[in-house]
Design a protein around this motif. Sequence first.
Motif, PDB file in Angstrom:
ATOM      1  N   PRO A 231      -9.053   6.385 -17.635  1.00 34.96           N
ATOM      2  CA  PRO A 231      -8.738   5.560 -19.089  1.00 34.96           C
ATOM      3  C   PRO A 231      -7.284   4.819 -18.466  1.00 34.96           C
ATOM      4  O   PRO A 231      -6.392   5.204 -17.819  1.00 34.96           O
ATOM      5  N   GLY A 232      -6.917   3.880 -19.586  1.00 39.47           N
ATOM      6  CA  GLY A 232      -5.721   3.163 -19.499  1.00 39.47           C
ATOM      7  C   GLY A 232      -5.474   2.359 -20.704  1.00 39.47           C
ATOM      8  O   GLY A 232      -6.521   1.916 -21.389  1.00 39.47           O
ATOM      9  N   GLN A 233      -4.492   1.790 -21.004  1.00 45.78           N
ATOM     10  CA  GLN A 233      -3.899   0.774 -21.917  1.00 45.78           C
ATOM     11  C   GLN A 233      -3.152  -0.534 -21.129  1.00 45.78           C
ATOM     12  O   GLN A 233      -2.541  -0.362 -20.338  1.00 45.78           O
ATOM     13  N   PRO A 234      -3.928  -1.563 -21.542  1.00 43.70           N
ATOM     14  CA  PRO A 234      -4.498  -1.950 -22.580  1.00 43.70           C
ATOM     15  C   PRO A 234      -5.896  -2.020 -22.201  1.00 43.70           C
ATOM     16  O   PRO A 234      -7.016  -2.138 -22.684  1.00 43.70           O
ATOM     17  N   ASN A 235      -6.234  -1.715 -20.616  1.00 43.60           N
ATOM     18  CA  ASN A 235      -7.521  -1.747 -20.163  1.00 43.60           C
ATOM     19  C   ASN A 235      -7.514  -0.290 -19.564  1.00 43.60           C
ATOM     20  O   ASN A 235      -6.548   0.297 -18.962  1.00 43.60           O
ATOM     21  N   ALA A 236      -9.126  -0.021 -19.436  1.00 38.68           N
ATOM     22  CA  ALA A 236      -9.307   1.043 -18.579  1.00 38.68           C
ATOM     23  C   ALA A 236      -9.402   0.518 -16.901  1.00 38.68           C
ATOM     24  O   ALA A 236      -9.081  -0.537 -16.736  1.00 38.68           O
TER      25      ALA A 236
ATOM     26  N   ALA B  89       0.778  -1.099  -0.043  1.00 40.27           N
ATOM     27  CA  ALA B  89      -0.074   0.095   0.046  1.00 40.27           C
ATOM     28  C   ALA B  89       0.724   1.266  -0.084  1.00 40.27           C
ATOM     29  O   ALA B  89       2.022   1.152   0.394  1.00 40.27           O
ATOM     30  N   THR B  90       0.104   2.404  -0.535  1.00 47.75           N
ATOM     31  CA  THR B  90       1.146   3.617  -0.613  1.00 47.75           C
ATOM     32  C   THR B  90       0.146   4.815  -0.071  1.00 47.75           C
ATOM     33  O   THR B  90      -1.000   4.602  -0.250  1.00 47.75           O
ATOM     34  N   ARG B  91       0.862   5.731   0.453  1.00 47.84           N
ATOM     35  CA  ARG B  91       0.242   7.088   0.760  1.00 47.84           C
ATOM     36  C   ARG B  91       0.309   7.859  -0.504  1.00 47.84           C
ATOM     37  O   ARG B  91       1.583   8.219  -1.020  1.00 47.84           O
ATOM     38  N   GLY B  92      -0.570   8.150  -0.918  1.00 48.21           N
ATOM     39  CA  GLY B  92      -0.517   8.833  -2.354  1.00 48.21           C
ATOM     40  C   GLY B  92      -0.857   7.912  -3.608  1.00 48.21           C
ATOM     41  O   GLY B  92      -0.453   6.764  -3.578  1.00 48.21           O
ATOM     42  N   SER B  93      -1.956   8.203  -4.442  1.00 51.42           N
ATOM     43  CA  SER B  93      -2.514   7.466  -5.246  1.00 51.42           C
ATOM     44  C   SER B  93      -2.517   7.962  -6.587  1.00 51.42           C
ATOM     45  O   SER B  93      -2.869   8.927  -6.806  1.00 51.42           O
ATOM     46  N   PRO B  94      -2.091   7.287  -7.491  1.00 52.73           N
ATOM     47  CA  PRO B  94      -2.010   7.775  -8.969  1.00 52.73           C
ATOM     48  C   PRO B  94      -3.564   8.151  -9.285  1.00 52.73           C
ATOM     49  O   PRO B  94      -3.545   8.826 -10.458  1.00 52.73           O
ATOM     50  N   ALA B  95      -4.425   7.600  -8.796  1.00 51.45           N
ATOM     51  CA  ALA B  95      -5.891   7.895  -9.296  1.00 51.45           C
ATOM     52  C   ALA B  95      -6.464   9.091  -8.681  1.00 51.45           C
ATOM     53  O   ALA B  95      -7.589   9.573  -9.234  1.00 51.45           O
ATOM     54  N   VAL B  96      -5.961   9.602  -7.737  1.00 54.38           N
ATOM     55  CA  VAL B  96      -6.668  10.881  -7.133  1.00 54.38           C
ATOM     56  C   VAL B  96      -5.405  12.114  -7.011  1.00 54.38           C
ATOM     57  O   VAL B  96      -4.284  11.529  -6.795  1.00 54.38           O
TER      58      VAL B  96
ATOM     59  N   VAL C  70      -8.827   2.087  -4.541  1.00 52.60           N
ATOM     60  CA  VAL C  70      -8.389   0.553  -4.750  1.00 52.60           C
ATOM     61  C   VAL C  70      -8.629   0.717  -6.301  1.00 52.60           C
ATOM     62  O   VAL C  70      -9.714   0.946  -6.883  1.00 52.60           O
ATOM     63  N   ARG C  71      -7.583   0.390  -7.237  1.00 54.33           N
ATOM     64  CA  ARG C  71      -7.552   0.610  -8.794  1.00 54.33           C
ATOM     65  C   ARG C  71      -7.331  -0.889  -9.212  1.00 54.33           C
ATOM     66  O   ARG C  71      -6.571  -1.647  -8.643  1.00 54.33           O
ATOM     67  N   VAL C  72      -8.200  -1.337 -10.244  1.00 50.43           N
ATOM     68  CA  VAL C  72      -8.487  -2.571 -10.755  1.00 50.43           C
ATOM     69  C   VAL C  72      -8.547  -2.420 -12.172  1.00 50.43           C
ATOM     70  O   VAL C  72      -9.432  -1.742 -12.775  1.00 50.43           O
ATOM     71  N   ALA C  73      -7.777  -3.012 -12.945  1.00 49.79           N
ATOM     72  CA  ALA C  73      -7.937  -3.103 -14.493  1.00 49.79           C
ATOM     73  C   ALA C  73      -9.174  -3.642 -14.896  1.00 49.79           C
ATOM     74  O   ALA C  73      -9.681  -4.641 -14.554  1.00 49.79           O
TER      75      ALA C  73
END
Length: 176
Positions: free
Chosen positions: A156-161, A78-85, A125-128
Amino acid sequence: MADAQTVSLDAATPADAVILSNLLELYIHDLSDVFPGIELGQDGRFGYPKLPLYWSERERRFAFLIRCGGRVAGFVLATRGSPAVEDPDTLDVAEFFVLRRYRRSGVGRQAACLLWNDLPGKWTVRVAEGNRGALAFWRGVVAEFTSGAVTELVRPGQPNAWRVFCFESVPERVGP
């Protein structure tokens, strides 16, 4: 299986680096189904270059071993700091892995809840989207843990959102 044996989430130490590195190989191998661009290195390993940061950046990176009945059953990073927010204090489930032997037995569910209770705060929680099994798992676990107080976003993301679950965990109350 999990009902008969205790599930624990133990903080990993630098002495656990070899165990984590080996488990990461299994995890990344599993993910290669979802991310076809994952390639083996020349040494026959996938590698995880960020693992040493979990020992040097302890204020923002947290490594745990999942155990069931005292045996290693997986890991959580786990990390403090998320690439999603944008909020740098939001906690993020960076990597989560349960050995196949322990899947669909409640071990992962219990480990996730232990994590969120141990580290209260805002979480992502990020899930492809292509990882259908993980998507169903996380949707159910997060909904149960939060009693439905969760926001789902698609990035958005590659190869999956990416499906992003955002919620808050609060410290468990002790006593009346």
